[in-house]
Design a protein around this motif. Structure first.
Motif, PDB file in Angstrom:
ATOM      1  N   ILE A   1       0.817  -1.219   0.000  1.00 11.81           N
ATOM      2  CA  ILE A   1       0.000   0.000   0.000  1.00 11.81           C
ATOM      3  C   ILE A   1       0.847   1.264   0.000  1.00 11.81           C
ATOM      4  O   ILE A   1       0.546   2.223  -0.708  1.00 11.81           O
ATOM      5  N   THR A   2       1.911   1.288   0.785  1.00 12.95           N
ATOM      6  CA  THR A   2       2.783   2.470   0.882  1.00 12.95           C
ATOM      7  C   THR A   2       4.223   2.016   1.032  1.00 12.95           C
ATOM      8  O   THR A   2       4.501   1.065   1.773  1.00 12.95           O
ATOM      9  N   ARG A   3       5.122   2.712   0.357  1.00 16.66           N
ATOM     10  CA  ARG A   3       6.556   2.450   0.521  1.00 16.66           C
ATOM     11  C   ARG A   3       7.206   3.720   1.072  1.00 16.66           C
ATOM     12  O   ARG A   3       7.591   4.619   0.315  1.00 16.66           O
ATOM     13  N   PRO A   4       7.330   3.813   2.373  1.00 14.22           N
ATOM     14  CA  PRO A   4       7.845   5.047   2.982  1.00 14.22           C
ATOM     15  C   PRO A   4       9.236   5.443   2.506  1.00 14.22           C
ATOM     16  O   PRO A   4       9.529   6.643   2.388  1.00 14.22           O
ATOM     17  N   ALA A   5      10.097   4.474   2.230  1.00 11.22           N
ATOM     18  CA  ALA A   5      11.455   4.824   1.791  1.00 11.22           C
ATOM     19  C   ALA A   5      11.439   5.536   0.449  1.00 11.22           C
ATOM     20  O   ALA A   5      12.250   6.432   0.196  1.00 11.22           O
ATOM     21  N   VAL A   6      10.520   5.158  -0.425  1.00  6.74           N
ATOM     22  CA  VAL A   6      10.388   5.828  -1.716  1.00  6.74           C
ATOM     23  C   VAL A   6       9.944   7.269  -1.521  1.00  6.74           C
ATOM     24  O   VAL A   6      10.291   8.157  -2.315  1.00  6.74           O
ATOM     25  N   LEU A   7       9.206   7.524  -0.436  1.00  4.61           N
ATOM     26  CA  LEU A   7       8.729   8.880  -0.132  1.00  4.61           C
ATOM     27  C   LEU A   7       9.734   9.679   0.691  1.00  4.61           C
ATOM     28  O   LEU A   7       9.474  10.834   1.019  1.00  4.61           O
ATOM     29  N   GLY A   8      10.875   9.074   1.024  1.00  2.00           N
ATOM     30  CA  GLY A   8      11.930   9.826   1.692  1.00  2.00           C
ATOM     31  C   GLY A   8      12.280   9.392   3.098  1.00  2.00           C
ATOM     32  O   GLY A   8      13.199   9.949   3.701  1.00  2.00           O
ATOM     33  N   ALA A   9      11.581   8.403   3.663  1.00  2.00           N
ATOM     34  CA  ALA A   9      11.888   7.944   5.011  1.00  2.00           C
ATOM     35  C   ALA A   9      13.243   7.248   5.041  1.00  2.00           C
ATOM     36  O   ALA A   9      13.632   6.566   4.082  1.00  2.00           O
ATOM     37  N   ASP A  10      13.957   7.400   6.153  1.00  2.00           N
ATOM     38  CA  ASP A  10      15.254   6.742   6.313  1.00  2.00           C
ATOM     39  C   ASP A  10      15.107   5.292   6.753  1.00  2.00           C
ATOM     40  O   ASP A  10      15.910   4.438   6.353  1.00  2.00           O
ATOM     41  N   LEU A  11      14.104   5.026   7.582  1.00  2.00           N
ATOM     42  CA  LEU A  11      13.892   3.678   8.104  1.00  2.00           C
ATOM     43  C   LEU A  11      12.414   3.324   8.013  1.00  2.00           C
ATOM     44  O   LEU A  11      11.549   4.164   8.272  1.00  2.00           O
ATOM     45  N   VAL A  12      12.131   2.082   7.660  1.00  2.00           N
ATOM     46  CA  VAL A  12      10.766   1.572   7.592  1.00  2.00           C
ATOM     47  C   VAL A  12      10.657   0.401   8.564  1.00  2.00           C
ATOM     48  O   VAL A  12      11.475  -0.527   8.508  1.00  2.00           O
ATOM     49  N   ILE A  13       9.650   0.450   9.426  1.00  2.00           N
ATOM     50  CA  ILE A  13       9.514  -0.543  10.484  1.00  2.00           C
ATOM     51  C   ILE A  13       8.193  -1.279  10.317  1.00  2.00           C
ATOM     52  O   ILE A  13       7.178  -0.682   9.949  1.00  2.00           O
ATOM     53  N   HIS A  14       8.221  -2.579  10.582  1.00  2.00           N
ATOM     54  CA  HIS A  14       7.007  -3.394  10.525  1.00  2.00           C
ATOM     55  C   HIS A  14       6.940  -4.322  11.726  1.00  2.00           C
ATOM     56  O   HIS A  14       7.971  -4.851  12.169  1.00  2.00           O
ATOM     57  N   SER A  15       5.738  -4.524  12.222  1.00  2.00           N
ATOM     58  CA  SER A  15       5.461  -5.720  13.004  1.00  2.00           C
ATOM     59  C   SER A  15       5.095  -6.793  11.986  1.00  2.00           C
ATOM     60  O   SER A  15       3.995  -6.783  11.425  1.00  2.00           O
ATOM     61  N   LEU A  16       6.004  -7.710  11.739  1.00  2.00           N
ATOM     62  CA  LEU A  16       5.770  -8.766  10.762  1.00  2.00           C
ATOM     63  C   LEU A  16       4.686  -9.730  11.224  1.00  2.00           C
ATOM     64  O   LEU A  16       4.139 -10.492  10.418  1.00  2.00           O
ATOM     65  N   THR A  17       4.377  -9.679  12.506  1.00  2.00           N
ATOM     66  CA  THR A  17       3.320 -10.513  13.082  1.00  2.00           C
ATOM     67  C   THR A  17       1.992 -10.287  12.388  1.00  2.00           C
ATOM     68  O   THR A  17       1.158 -11.192  12.321  1.00  2.00           O
ATOM     69  N   LYS A  18       1.788  -9.084  11.887  1.00  2.00           N
ATOM     70  CA  LYS A  18       0.477  -8.655  11.412  1.00  2.00           C
ATOM     71  C   LYS A  18       0.257  -9.049   9.949  1.00  2.00           C
ATOM     72  O   LYS A  18       0.338 -10.209   9.607  1.00  2.00           O
TER      73      LYS A  18
END
Length: 404
Positions: free
Chosen positions: A198-215
């Motif tokens: 749905i969204t790729r924060p790094a493409v929008l300029g974020a330095d780090l992208v975090i996920h709870s992979l559990t979800k």
């Protein structure tokens, strides 16, 4: 992972192929699971000294506390999907957040965090980080002027969530990344609700992208995991502290289970989002429903941003009803398809009541203005639905019964 920035394949293909090479002996078409904690090696002179390896992931496989072949495949796949150089997989989403905070922040540093985010993250920032001399300010990240005013000379990191839990309020990630870079501040984004589908924060300029992979990324409710993705230097810095000293590395078995989930991530998220959109539209027209928050609805206050920043509306709906406690009891007692439980992103639909007063007491420490903004989205409380893979018509039929 150089291919992750300029992927050779489309994301749907990378979800199955990134990091995967059939075993050279068995030629398996499914990733193997390597459960061994230790790996034999023949050291060359000076090659394994403390100063000889800048990134533990570049070393031969030595010890599973640093990384292991199965875990490394998971990390490569996440990095490819998020369009980053590398990723570090952890045992939980909170372990990933903790790894970021305690690897990048020191005593005397300042953190800006969203004033509404996952409760455990907010509590970590509010209750634990100050004990280590780290200053923390909670800001409504939709207000960029407020963000700029909150930045100090010692600000090192801004942490965002989009959509945020539980309001589904969005942050304009491209604009926030621009502000962060202007002030030489790192930006981390928890994108658990969105996933890279749905969204790729790094493409929008974020330095780090975090996920709870559990979800949603795991998608089966049977494995805990977390990750942080970013450029190689930042991930190496985080891995060197968290893997070697915090013991935060994910198990090979859970990494394997989560990779299995990733292989169906794109069709799952499309199906879930399509179903959620139908259900959100139906709820919006129900006489007992006072307000629905869903980024895919035109009624969402940030619908235009959602259209720009999100490929789909996602799988989470929050809504207000009259007789909130009574309706929640019906979900807990009578529902057959909506399981009354915390967490999100499972293959089965989940529902839970989140009362504003309880959240204000247990988690959030808001100013009067911040609480007013919170209540604009949540009122006295919301029912949060995590939509699964059931037929949406069956889910709507059950909602009709529960909302009578």
């Amino acid at each position: 992972m150089s291919e992750s920035k300029s992927p050779q394949y489309c994301p749907e293909t990378l979800a199955l192929s990134a990091g995967f090479v059939p075993d050279h002996q068995t030629k398996t078409t499914t990733p193997d699971i390597t459960m061994s904690v230790n790996h034999c090696f023949v050291p060359e002179e000076g090659s394994f000294s403390a100063n000889g390896i800048e990134d533990l992931a570049d070393a031969p496989f030595l010890y599973a506390g640093w990384t292991n072949p199965t875990v490394r495949q998971l990390e490569q796949r996440i990095a490819a999907l998020e369009c980053t150089d590398d990723a570090y997989a952890t045992m939980t989403g909170m372990a990933a957040l903790s790894a970021v905070f305690f690897s990048l922040l020191r005593a005397g540093d300042h953190l800006i965090i969203s004033d509404v985010c996952y409760a455990a993250v907010y509590e970590l920032a509010r209750d634990v980080l100050p004990d280590y001399g780290i200053e923390v300010t909670a800001v409504n990240l939709t207000d960029l002027d407020a963000v700029v005013q909150a930045i100090r000379p010692n600000t090192r990191l801004i942490h965002a969530e989009s959509p945020c839990n539980p309001l589904l309020r969005l942050t304009d990630l491209a604009q926030l990344a621009h502000v962060a870079k202007q002030h030489q501040v790192l930006l981390s984004v928890d994108s658990t609700f969105a996933t890279p589908v749905i969204t790729r924060p790094a493409v929008l300029g974020a330095d780090l992208v975090i996920h709870s992979l559990t979800k949603f990324i795991n998608g089966h409710g049977d494995a805990l995991g977390g990750c942080v993705a970013g450029n190689k230097a930042l991930i190496a810095q985080i891995r060197s502290r968290a893997a070697a000293h915090f013991g935060a590395t994910i198990s090979a078995q859970n990494a394997w289970l989560i990779m299995r989930g990733i292989e169906t991530l794109y069709p799952r998220m499309k199906t879930i989002s399509d179903s959620a959109h139908q259900i959100a539209q139906w709820l919006e027209n129900h006489p007992r429903v006072k307000q629905v928050n869903y980024p895919g609805l035109t009624s969402h206050p940030q619908y235009a941003l959602a259209q720009e920043q999100m490929a789909y509306g996602g799988g989470i709906i929050v809504f207000q009803v009259d007789a909130l406690d009574d309706i929640a009891q019906r979900f807990a007692r009578d529902a057959r398809l909506f399981y009354y439980a915390y967490s999100i992103g499972h293959q089965r639909s989940l529902a839970v009541l989140l009362k504003t007063a309880d959240l204000m007491t247990s988690t959030y420490r808001m100013t009067a203005e911040q609480e007013q903004q919170f209540r604009h989205y949540a009122g006295d409380g919301v029912l949060r639905l995590s939509i699964g893979l059931e037929n949406p018509h069956d889910l709507i039929e059950e909602l009709e019964q529960l909302l009578r």
